[in-house]
Design a protein around this motif. Structure first.
Motif, mmCIF file in Angstrom:
data_model
loop_
_atom_site.group_PDB
_atom_site.id
_atom_site.type_symbol
_atom_site.label_atom_id
_atom_site.label_comp_id
_atom_site.label_asym_id
_atom_site.label_seq_id
_atom_site.Cartn_x
_atom_site.Cartn_y
_atom_site.Cartn_z
ATOM 1 N N UNK A 29 0.739 -1.167 -0.191
ATOM 2 C CA UNK A 29 -0.282 0.178 -0.117
ATOM 3 C C UNK A 29 1.091 1.498 -0.220
ATOM 4 N N UNK A 30 0.662 2.281 0.385
ATOM 5 C CA UNK A 30 0.374 3.591 -0.096
ATOM 6 C C UNK A 30 1.051 3.825 0.923
ATOM 7 N N UNK A 31 0.695 3.496 2.609
ATOM 8 C CA UNK A 31 1.178 3.825 3.725
ATOM 9 C C UNK A 31 0.753 5.333 4.178
ATOM 10 N N UNK A 32 -0.006 5.840 3.794
ATOM 11 C CA UNK A 32 -0.449 7.380 4.105
ATOM 12 C C UNK A 32 -0.565 7.134 5.249
ATOM 13 N N UNK A 336 18.966 9.367 -7.168
ATOM 14 C CA UNK A 336 18.662 10.488 -7.109
ATOM 15 C C UNK A 336 18.433 10.831 -5.708
ATOM 16 N N UNK A 337 17.851 11.149 -5.010
ATOM 17 C CA UNK A 337 17.990 12.076 -3.886
ATOM 18 C C UNK A 337 16.838 12.766 -3.087
ATOM 19 N N UNK A 338 17.062 12.765 -2.024
ATOM 20 C CA UNK A 338 15.313 12.774 -0.973
ATOM 21 C C UNK A 338 15.910 14.691 -0.795
ATOM 22 N N UNK A 345 11.019 12.291 -2.141
ATOM 23 C CA UNK A 345 12.109 11.413 -2.239
ATOM 24 C C UNK A 345 12.418 11.425 -4.649
ATOM 25 N N UNK A 346 13.198 12.302 -4.957
ATOM 26 C CA UNK A 346 13.903 12.486 -6.080
ATOM 27 C C UNK A 346 14.141 11.437 -7.229
ATOM 28 N N UNK A 360 7.341 11.103 0.472
ATOM 29 C CA UNK A 360 7.618 10.366 1.672
ATOM 30 C C UNK A 360 6.814 9.768 2.255
ATOM 31 N N UNK A 361 5.437 10.356 2.340
ATOM 32 C CA UNK A 361 5.170 9.943 3.837
ATOM 33 C C UNK A 361 4.499 9.157 3.263
ATOM 34 N N UNK A 362 3.612 9.457 1.882
ATOM 35 C CA UNK A 362 1.943 8.496 1.619
ATOM 36 C C UNK A 362 2.573 7.666 0.248
ATOM 37 N N UNK A 363 4.047 8.479 -0.511
ATOM 38 C CA UNK A 363 3.836 7.662 -2.006
ATOM 39 C C UNK A 363 3.614 7.535 -2.934
#
Length: 396
Positions: A29-32, A336-338, A345-346, A360-363
């Motif tokens: 899941x996206x882990x929202x 990439x990087x944060x 996240x890029x 990065x919190x929800x995907x």
């Protein structure tokens, strides 16, 4: 290129009890709801520790013995970079350009011509310069991150990737085709020592907490190297236990006890004790595991699975995967990087001529931006940290 099946790897590598603690949670899941209301930088700032006699001479004092990324908290920019404009620099290997993106608007600001086949955009140890690795052009193009202007290229042979020793003395060129690790003056790029290697495809690395050694992945022969930093000498070498293994990105755990090595054929991450350099264990993440990025709170690691268009989220404390984010309409998330605040996240889309911005919190995918052909090692800059160890931004 063929890919070894997960079932074969599981039978071969995960049968032992030692790997039981690394079992994958069945979450896709996206882990929202994951830490939605928790500050990314909740840990108090660490104070520099007194230099340890065992650390590499000249290396800045360790901030926190329990967290090598203690200097990388959200927004904690050094005085050197605090006035630099926030940008995403994307090297397009087939277009011989660098695309510059404004991360706030997701708009392309400029396309900079560089040398042939640029692979990575690498922050210098002193944070003042971005080096574009023109692999087939045999040069490094400097970009001033204050102005965004490119300077005169510096002749460097076969610069597939670039790292810096923790004392800031040397640049380490990953000369993949030349089968060499080339130590150069970090400022002038003059050769100090060329170290021949017997493996094929040196490409990525990371350093031990004390800076005394670093671990290198060899993409085309499926091997790992352990290199003494001060002696500039290979002191360990091993073959990974999967036929056709292709190790990629290397990242040190926050507590400094383990190295993680992504493997795009084994479809997961090798977990190595760098001190003993014994046989690593294995964790399956997804097809084409490629890039590794630590969250700003040092609790998680984002693993880009290039072959299936997903990002796996790994929890350092439990040693388990907690979530898997899937890009809408697929993609080929690579390097990439944060972002400096830790919220985005890029990643480059290597085979889709695009770049992804991921919450990065929800995907959730925030943006998908068209760039040149073959985007690879993009750099988000500036980022928190006192100094850079190279690649697309490994900061301490």
């Amino acid at each position: 290129m063929h890919a070894t099946s997960p079932s074969r790897i599981t039978r071969a590598l995960l049968a032992g009890a030692a790997c039981a603690a690394l079992a994958v949670l069945p979450a896709c899941s996206g882990g929202s709801g994951h830490r939605a209301d928790e500050a990314l930088g909740s840990k108090a700032p660490a104070q520099p520790q007194r230099p340890n006699a065992d650390t590499l001479p000249g290396m800045p004092p360790v901030l926190d013995a329990e967290d090598v990324y203690a200097a990388d908290r959200p927004g904690r920019l050094s005085a050197v970079v605090k006035d630099f404009p926030s940008r995403v620099y994307v090297p397009n290997t087939n277009s011989d350009t660098v695309t510059v993106i404004d991360p706030r608007t997701y708009k392309i600001l400029e396309t900079i011509p560089v040398g042939r086949q640029p692979q990575h955009v690498v922050p210098s140890w002193d944070l003042k310069t971005l080096w574009v690795n023109n692999d087939l052009g045999n040069s490094l193009t400097p970009i001033d991150p204050r102005t965004g202007k490119a300077g005169r290229p510096v002749a460097v042979h076969d610069p597939y990737n670039l790292y810096f020793t923790p004392d800031g003395k040397y640049a380490v060129v990953m000369a993949s085709k030349d089968r060499q690790l080339v130590f150069r003056d970090a400022h002038t790029m003059k050769v100090a020592k060329a170290v021949p290697v017997t493996c094929a495809g040196v490409n990525h690395a990371d350093f031990s907490p004390d800076g005394r050694y670093f671990v290198v992945s060899c993409e085309f022969s499926g091997e790992l190297l352990k290199v003494d930093t001060a002696k500039m000498k290979v002191i360990g070498q091993q073959k990974l236990a999967v036929r056709g293994a292709m190790p990629q990105d290397v990242k040190l755990s926050p507590d400094g006890t383990r190295f993680y090595i992504a493997d795009m054929v084994a479809d997961g991450v090798w977990i190595l004790d760098g001190r003993t350099f014994g046989k690593p264990t294995f964790l399956h993440t997804g097809k084409g595991a490629h890039g590794l990025y630590v969250s700003r709170d040092s609790r998680e690691m984002y693993i880009s699975n290039r072959g299936e268009g997903t990002v796996s989220v790994f929890d350092f404390t439990t040693g388990k995967l907690t979530r898997k984010w899937r890009l809408p309409q697929g993609g080929s998330p690579d390097m990439g990087g944060v972002s400096a605040d830790g919220k985005v996240l890029w990643l480059s889309g290597r085979y889709h001529s695009e770049v992804y911005a991921i919450d990065t919190r929800t995907g959730r995918q925030l943006a998908r931006i068209k760039v040149g052909s073959g985007p690879h090692g993009l750099a988000v800059y500036p980022q928190p940290g006192r100094y850079s160890l190279g690649h697309t931004g490994v900061f301490r």
